[in-house]
Design an enzyme around this catalytic site. Structure first.
Site, PDB file in Angstrom:
ATOM      1  N   GLY A 190      -5.878 -22.017 -49.566  1.00 45.22           N
ATOM      2  CA  GLY A 190      -4.756 -21.085 -49.692  1.00 45.22           C
ATOM      3  C   GLY A 190      -4.322 -20.969 -51.137  1.00 45.22           C
ATOM      4  N   GLY A 211      -2.098 -18.473 -52.222  1.00 42.12           N
ATOM      5  CA  GLY A 211      -0.987 -17.514 -52.234  1.00 42.12           C
ATOM      6  C   GLY A 211       0.029 -17.980 -53.267  1.00 42.12           C
ATOM      7  CE  LYS A 228      12.933 -23.009 -40.009  1.00 42.57           C
ATOM      8  NZ  LYS A 228      12.315 -23.371 -41.286  1.00 42.57           N
ATOM      9  CB  VAL A 282       2.794 -22.891 -52.501  1.00 42.57           C
ATOM     10  CG1 VAL A 282       2.665 -24.375 -52.820  1.00 42.57           C
ATOM     11  CG2 VAL A 282       4.215 -22.559 -52.075  1.00 42.57           C
TER      12      VAL A 282
HETATM   13  P1  NAD Z   1       1.729 -17.281 -49.018  1.00 42.91           P
HETATM   14  O1  NAD Z   1       1.707 -16.368 -47.852  1.00 42.91           O
HETATM   15  O2  NAD Z   1       2.100 -16.757 -50.354  1.00 42.91           O
HETATM   16  O3  NAD Z   1       0.286 -17.974 -49.189  1.00 42.91           O
HETATM   17  C1  NAD Z   1      -0.472 -18.427 -48.127  1.00 42.91           C
HETATM   18  C2  NAD Z   1      -1.934 -18.110 -48.442  1.00 42.91           C
HETATM   19  O4  NAD Z   1      -2.758 -18.692 -47.426  1.00 42.91           O
HETATM   20  C3  NAD Z   1      -2.246 -16.611 -48.468  1.00 42.91           C
HETATM   21  O5  NAD Z   1      -2.915 -16.266 -49.667  1.00 42.91           O
HETATM   22  C4  NAD Z   1      -3.128 -16.415 -47.236  1.00 42.91           C
HETATM   23  O6  NAD Z   1      -4.090 -15.384 -47.405  1.00 42.91           O
HETATM   24  C5  NAD Z   1      -3.795 -17.785 -47.137  1.00 42.91           C
HETATM   25  N1  NAD Z   1      -4.386 -18.047 -45.829  1.00 42.91           N
HETATM   26  C6  NAD Z   1      -3.951 -17.673 -44.612  1.00 42.91           C
HETATM   27  N2  NAD Z   1      -4.807 -18.092 -43.662  1.00 42.91           N
HETATM   28  C7  NAD Z   1      -5.785 -18.769 -44.297  1.00 42.91           C
HETATM   29  C8  NAD Z   1      -6.952 -19.454 -43.871  1.00 42.91           C
HETATM   30  N3  NAD Z   1      -7.295 -19.503 -42.575  1.00 42.91           N
HETATM   31  N4  NAD Z   1      -7.724 -20.065 -44.794  1.00 42.91           N
HETATM   32  C9  NAD Z   1      -7.413 -20.004 -46.097  1.00 42.91           C
HETATM   33  N5  NAD Z   1      -6.325 -19.368 -46.577  1.00 42.91           N
HETATM   34  C10 NAD Z   1      -5.529 -18.765 -45.676  1.00 42.91           C
HETATM   35  O7  NAD Z   1       2.673 -18.500 -48.591  1.00 42.91           O
HETATM   36  P2  NAD Z   1       3.310 -19.630 -49.516  1.00 42.91           P
HETATM   37  O8  NAD Z   1       4.714 -19.299 -49.773  1.00 42.91           O
HETATM   38  O9  NAD Z   1       2.388 -19.931 -50.653  1.00 42.91           O
HETATM   39  O10 NAD Z   1       3.318 -20.872 -48.504  1.00 42.91           O
HETATM   40  C11 NAD Z   1       2.145 -21.616 -48.245  1.00 42.91           C
HETATM   41  C12 NAD Z   1       2.482 -22.800 -47.349  1.00 42.91           C
HETATM   42  O11 NAD Z   1       3.457 -23.630 -47.991  1.00 42.91           O
HETATM   43  C13 NAD Z   1       3.099 -22.426 -45.995  1.00 42.91           C
HETATM   44  O12 NAD Z   1       2.682 -23.384 -45.036  1.00 42.91           O
HETATM   45  C14 NAD Z   1       4.589 -22.574 -46.247  1.00 42.91           C
HETATM   46  O13 NAD Z   1       5.295 -22.818 -45.054  1.00 42.91           O
HETATM   47  C15 NAD Z   1       4.597 -23.778 -47.155  1.00 42.91           C
HETATM   48  N6  NAD Z   1       5.786 -23.893 -47.993  1.00 42.91           N
HETATM   49  C16 NAD Z   1       6.092 -22.916 -48.888  1.00 42.91           C
HETATM   50  C17 NAD Z   1       7.204 -23.060 -49.711  1.00 42.91           C
HETATM   51  C18 NAD Z   1       7.548 -22.027 -50.747  1.00 42.91           C
HETATM   52  O14 NAD Z   1       8.345 -22.314 -51.636  1.00 42.91           O
HETATM   53  N7  NAD Z   1       6.968 -20.835 -50.700  1.00 42.91           N
HETATM   54  C19 NAD Z   1       8.015 -24.199 -49.607  1.00 42.91           C
HETATM   55  C20 NAD Z   1       7.676 -25.198 -48.686  1.00 42.91           C
HETATM   56  C21 NAD Z   1       6.559 -25.027 -47.886  1.00 42.91           C
END
Ligand code: NAD
Length: 349
Positions: free
Chosen positions: A178, A180, A78, A182
């Site tokens: 959430g 977003g 990392k 994922v």
């Molecule tokens: P993203 O930013 O697209 O989505 C996150 C969502 O969470 C957003 O819509 C945001 O508005 C919402 N959010 C933030 N604070 C909040 C709260 N207090 N209550 C409710 N919703 C809230 O991110 P993502 O890429 O979808 O990732 C989501 C999670 O998955 C993160 O923890 C990330 O580390 C993890 N993750 C993502 C991936 C990937 O492929 N993108 C892979 C492994 C892990």
């Protein structure tokens, strides 16, 4: 460093400073037993250098475990850049970071993480080949979220199978925190499978879009922990399973893509005692790193990604079964298997 509480026999810790751009970064190589260390680059305005060191030591160890469980030929590493991602970014800074990565000659591959986006990756790429997560180029893997979400959906089915004797989600209620990247894709899979969705987010537009597509019911962010559901799927923030939320959870399982869901590892035991089956976060969300691994291999193959994801879900099932049979927290079982895979690769090499 060797006395640090989060030091875990890391193979290498590399600190870089570039006076011209102000770059201060640390690249931690936790293990290369399974292959070159891979893990994202985070840009964060840490309060102290100590906080930065703690973060990179823990995150790089976490990547070793995640990559080992995903069954991909990558070790764990990392990088952290000390700075404010809103005001401290410049192309020169990311080029300097790219040169730092290049100096490790492939012992570490970088990718996106918090505070760093795909355009920053493209800038790093000008200085080093050891970058993944690009959206252009022969082997570019693009957005990993759909693969992560597919893994989360399949993982939810594995949890359901152990809880209810069937992985049929028709009529099951899933509470999703959430929506977003994922969470949004996961909801689409769940809705197609006939699940009732209760969703929350702080982004009203994202909520409305997912509710329109899936027929989900919307609740306020703080109310998601009280929803009576079969499974809770966290896909937003870390450390959301803590003493306060645990007392409120009214579900039989927790299975979602968010990283670092447990405030401390011991929460796994508290979930178990409450009769909640927890899919360890770094196992169920390994789809994204599988997608990145395909890019690092130099020739992206959708079939390889699908097959490796299918194997990851089998591994998740084995973790759940062993934990249930031996009355252990699922996250402890996953940690043990990850450590054994790394140790065995080290011996073989
Ligand atoms: P993203 O930013 O697209 O989505 C996150 C969502 O969470 C957003 O819509 C945001 O508005 C919402 N959010 C933030 N604070 C909040 C709260 N207090 N209550 C409710 N919703 C809230 O991110 P993502 O890429 O979808 O990732 C989501 C999670 O998955 C993160 O923890 C990330 O580390 C993890 N993750 C993502 C991936 C990937 O492929 N993108 C892979 C492994 C892990």
């Amino acid at each position: 460093m060797f006395d640090h509480p989060s030091f875990d026999a890391h193979e290498g810790m590399h600190a870089f400073h570039d006076a011209a751009t102000g770059l201060k970064c640390v690249i931690a190589v936790h293990s290369t037993a399974l292959g070159p260390a891979a893990g994202g680059c985070r840009m964060w305005n840490y309060p102290t250098g100590e906080a930065m060191l703690t973060d990179v030591l823990r995150l790089s160890q976490g990547m070793s475990y995640k990559n080992a469980m995903a069954g991909i030929p990558l070790g764990g590493g990392k990088a952290v850049i000390w700075g404010d991602p809103k005001s401290g970014k410049s192309p020169e800074l990311f080029r300097a970071f790219g040169r730092a990565v290049e100096s490790l000659q492939g012992r570490y591959y970088t990718a996106e993480d918090v505070g760093v986006d795909v355009s920053d990756m493209a800038t790093m790429r000008e200085e080093t080949r050891f970058v993944a997560g690009l959206d252009e180029g022969a082997a570019a893997s693009g957005d990993p979220s759909p693969v992560t979400a597919k893994g989360v959906y399949l993982g939810i089915r594995e949890v359901a199978r152990r809880l209810f004797g069937t992985d049929d989600l028709n009529g099951r209620t899933i509470a999703v925190q959430g929506v977003g990247s994922v969470g949004g894709y996961t909801c689409e899979h769940l809705a197609k499978a006939g699940a009732h969705l209760v969703i929350t987010d702080i982004d009203q537009d994202a909520l409305n879009a997912v509710a329109k597509k899936t027929g989900a019911k919307i609740v306020a962010p703080n109310d998601i922990y009280d929803v009576e559901a079969d499974i809770f799927s966290p896909n937003a923030l870390g450390v959301i399973i803590n003493e306060k939320t645990l007392a409120r959870l009214n579900v039989k399982g927790v299975a979602g893509g968010a990283n670092n869901q447990l405030v401390v590892p011991e929460m796994g035991e508290f979930l178990r005692r409450k009769g909640i089956l927890y899919a360890p976060d770094y196992v169920i969300n390994g789809g994204g790193i599988i997608n990145v691994a395909a890019e690092i291999s130099g020739s992206y193959s959708r079939d390889w990604v699908e097959a490796t994801l299918a194997r990851l879900i089998v591994t998740l099932g084995e973790v759940l079964d062993e934990a249930l049979e031996t009355s252990q927290p699922t996250n402890y079982v996953a940690d043990r298997i990850a450590r054994a895979r790394i140790a065995s690769a080290r011996t073989t090499r």
